[in-house]
Design a protein around this motif. Sequence first.
Motif, PDB file in Angstrom:
ATOM      1  N   VAL A 198       0.874  -1.231  -0.105  1.00 60.73           N
ATOM      2  CA  VAL A 198       0.101   0.013   0.063  1.00 60.73           C
ATOM      3  C   VAL A 198       0.849   1.211   0.116  1.00 60.73           C
ATOM      4  CG1 VAL A 198      -1.832   1.196   1.526  1.00 60.73           C
ATOM      5  CG2 VAL A 198      -2.001  -1.205   0.930  1.00 60.73           C
ATOM      6  N   GLN A 199       1.755   1.130   0.819  1.00 62.63           N
ATOM      7  CA  GLN A 199       2.762   2.204   0.667  1.00 62.63           C
ATOM      8  C   GLN A 199       3.426   2.561  -0.437  1.00 62.63           C
ATOM      9  OE1 GLN A 199       5.155   1.154   4.175  1.00 62.63           O
ATOM     10  NE2 GLN A 199       4.134   2.758   5.639  1.00 62.63           N
ATOM     11  N   PHE A 255       0.808   4.148  -2.815  1.00 63.83           N
ATOM     12  CA  PHE A 255       0.649   5.615  -2.657  1.00 63.83           C
ATOM     13  C   PHE A 255       1.868   6.307  -3.255  1.00 63.83           C
ATOM     14  CE2 PHE A 255      -3.236   4.267  -0.438  1.00 63.83           C
ATOM     15  CZ  PHE A 255      -4.170   5.303  -0.611  1.00 63.83           C
ATOM     16  N   LEU A 279       2.711   7.376   3.048  1.00 62.12           N
ATOM     17  CA  LEU A 279       1.912   7.019   4.388  1.00 62.12           C
ATOM     18  C   LEU A 279       2.800   6.231   5.470  1.00 62.12           C
ATOM     19  CD1 LEU A 279      -1.136   5.250   2.583  1.00 62.12           C
ATOM     20  CD2 LEU A 279      -0.847   7.602   3.246  1.00 62.12           C
ATOM     21  N   GLU A 305      -0.764   4.649  10.177  1.00 64.81           N
ATOM     22  CA  GLU A 305      -2.057   4.903   8.942  1.00 64.81           C
ATOM     23  C   GLU A 305      -2.266   4.075   7.901  1.00 64.81           C
ATOM     24  OE1 GLU A 305      -1.580   8.977   7.010  1.00 64.81           O
ATOM     25  OE2 GLU A 305       0.461   8.428   6.935  1.00 64.81           O
ATOM     26  N   THR A 306      -1.318   3.380   7.506  1.00 68.46           N
ATOM     27  CA  THR A 306      -1.492   2.389   6.609  1.00 68.46           C
ATOM     28  C   THR A 306      -2.149   1.199   6.939  1.00 68.46           C
ATOM     29  OG1 THR A 306       0.633   3.196   5.500  1.00 68.46           O
ATOM     30  CG2 THR A 306      -0.122   0.985   4.715  1.00 68.46           C
ATOM     31  N   GLU A 307      -1.900   0.840   8.171  1.00 71.22           N
ATOM     32  CA  GLU A 307      -2.686  -0.468   8.952  1.00 71.22           C
ATOM     33  C   GLU A 307      -4.193  -0.122   9.012  1.00 71.22           C
ATOM     34  OE1 GLU A 307      -0.420  -2.057  12.285  1.00 71.22           O
ATOM     35  OE2 GLU A 307       1.393  -2.282  11.185  1.00 71.22           O
ATOM     36  N   GLU A 308      -4.372   1.157   9.503  1.00 71.95           N
ATOM     37  CA  GLU A 308      -5.706   1.727   9.778  1.00 71.95           C
ATOM     38  C   GLU A 308      -6.486   1.644   8.337  1.00 71.95           C
ATOM     39  OE1 GLU A 308      -5.335   5.428  11.560  1.00 71.95           O
ATOM     40  OE2 GLU A 308      -5.060   4.470  13.432  1.00 71.95           O
ATOM     41  N   LEU A 309      -5.743   2.104   7.378  1.00 72.17           N
ATOM     42  CA  LEU A 309      -6.445   1.929   6.021  1.00 72.17           C
ATOM     43  C   LEU A 309      -6.740   0.521   5.379  1.00 72.17           C
ATOM     44  CD1 LEU A 309      -7.037   3.697   3.729  1.00 72.17           C
ATOM     45  CD2 LEU A 309      -4.832   3.438   2.669  1.00 72.17           C
ATOM     46  N   PHE A 324      -9.776  -0.749   7.501  1.00 70.15           N
ATOM     47  CA  PHE A 324     -10.863  -0.190   6.973  1.00 70.15           C
ATOM     48  C   PHE A 324     -11.401  -0.949   5.971  1.00 70.15           C
ATOM     49  CE2 PHE A 324     -12.765   2.664   3.955  1.00 70.15           C
ATOM     50  CZ  PHE A 324     -13.969   3.042   4.460  1.00 70.15           C
ATOM     51  N   PHE A 325     -10.413  -1.076   4.977  1.00 66.53           N
ATOM     52  CA  PHE A 325     -10.656  -1.836   3.440  1.00 66.53           C
ATOM     53  C   PHE A 325     -11.033  -3.380   3.935  1.00 66.53           C
ATOM     54  CE2 PHE A 325      -8.922   1.803   1.171  1.00 66.53           C
ATOM     55  CZ  PHE A 325      -9.876   2.190   0.644  1.00 66.53           C
TER      56      PHE A 325
END
Length: 83
Positions: free
Chosen positions: A17-18, A21, A29, A33-37, A40-41
């Motif tokens: 993910v990092q 982005f 990121l 915040e990446t783990e939270e994203l 969420f997904f």
Amino acid sequence: MPGKLTREQTNYLVLQVQRYFQSERGEELGNLETEELIAFFSRELGPFFYNQGVEDSRKLVVERMNALEDELYVLEQPVMKKR
């Protein structure tokens, strides 16, 4: 419901993910915040993918059972002899 990811899986996804982005959006990121994203997904998208996997499995089982049924009919022996 899908299970939790292992630490190794989470670390891999964080990196992916990092990288995405950074390369696609030019954004950096942090790990948290990446783990939270990802969480969420996972919560929002996970059930859709999980249910699709269940449906795909259901279809495969039905196909295999139909094939097995056909194979069982082939194994039957005639019981009435024609004269």
